[in-house]
Design a protein around this motif. Structure first.
Motif, PDB file in Angstrom:
ATOM      1  N   ASP A  86      -5.291  16.924   4.437  1.00  0.00           N
ATOM      2  CA  ASP A  86      -5.124  17.066   5.891  1.00  0.00           C
ATOM      3  C   ASP A  86      -3.722  17.540   6.258  1.00  0.00           C
ATOM      4  OD1 ASP A  86      -7.713  16.178   6.182  1.00  0.00           O
ATOM      5  OD2 ASP A  86      -7.154  14.141   6.780  1.00  0.00           O
ATOM      6  N   ASN A  87      -2.731  17.160   5.450  1.00  0.00           N
ATOM      7  CA  ASN A  87      -1.345  17.559   5.702  1.00  0.00           C
ATOM      8  C   ASN A  87      -0.930  18.798   4.915  1.00  0.00           C
ATOM      9  OD1 ASN A  87       0.049  15.443   7.533  1.00  0.00           O
ATOM     10  ND2 ASN A  87      -1.264  14.260   6.182  1.00  0.00           N
ATOM     11  N   LYS A  88      -1.904  19.488   4.340  1.00  0.00           N
ATOM     12  CA  LYS A  88      -1.718  20.793   3.682  1.00  0.00           C
ATOM     13  C   LYS A  88      -0.835  20.754   2.428  1.00  0.00           C
ATOM     14  CE  LYS A  88      -3.359  23.252   7.464  1.00  0.00           C
ATOM     15  NZ  LYS A  88      -4.451  22.399   7.776  1.00  0.00           N
ATOM     16  N   TYR A  89      -0.959  19.672   1.642  1.00  0.00           N
ATOM     17  CA  TYR A  89      -0.231  19.583   0.377  1.00  0.00           C
ATOM     18  C   TYR A  89      -1.101  20.018  -0.799  1.00  0.00           C
ATOM     19  CZ  TYR A  89       3.568  17.148   2.665  1.00  0.00           C
ATOM     20  OH  TYR A  89       4.628  16.840   3.480  1.00  0.00           O
ATOM     21  N   LEU A  90      -2.405  19.841  -0.660  1.00  0.00           N
ATOM     22  CA  LEU A  90      -3.317  20.223  -1.731  1.00  0.00           C
ATOM     23  C   LEU A  90      -4.714  20.423  -1.172  1.00  0.00           C
ATOM     24  CD1 LEU A  90      -5.166  17.486  -2.362  1.00  0.00           C
ATOM     25  CD2 LEU A  90      -3.179  16.846  -3.672  1.00  0.00           C
TER      26      LEU A  90
END
Length: 87
Positions: free
Chosen positions: A68-72
């Protein structure tokens, strides 16, 4: 002399991210080192249980937070088996 990419997470943006809990940051650090210099890799929940005491449900929640936080990006293709891409 060739240019070599180093595994250094000391300045990674995740450490300052208030949306990510400490356990989730530890999981990401493990995944980042496992997936270093590869586009996709596979993870069994048992692999990460050697580093962090976690069950599959907790791992899935942490992976969802990281996604959701665009890390993976991840996909659970079987119970406890994941395909992961670090963004």
């Amino acid at each position: 002399m060739h240019d070599k990419k180093e595994l250094d997470m000391s300045n990674h943006r995740i450490w300052k991210d208030k949306n990510i809990k400490p356990e989730c940051k530890r999981i990401f650090a493990y995944l980042y080192s496992k997936g270093f210099n590869v586009s996709d890799f596979y993870l069994n929940v048992g692999d990460i249980q050697q580093v962090v005491r976690i069950k599959n449900v907790g791992l899935r929640k942490n992976l969802s937070t990281l996604e959701d936080n665009k890390y993976l990006i991840f996909r659970e293709y079987d119970t406890g088996m994941y395909e992961i891409s670090i963004c």
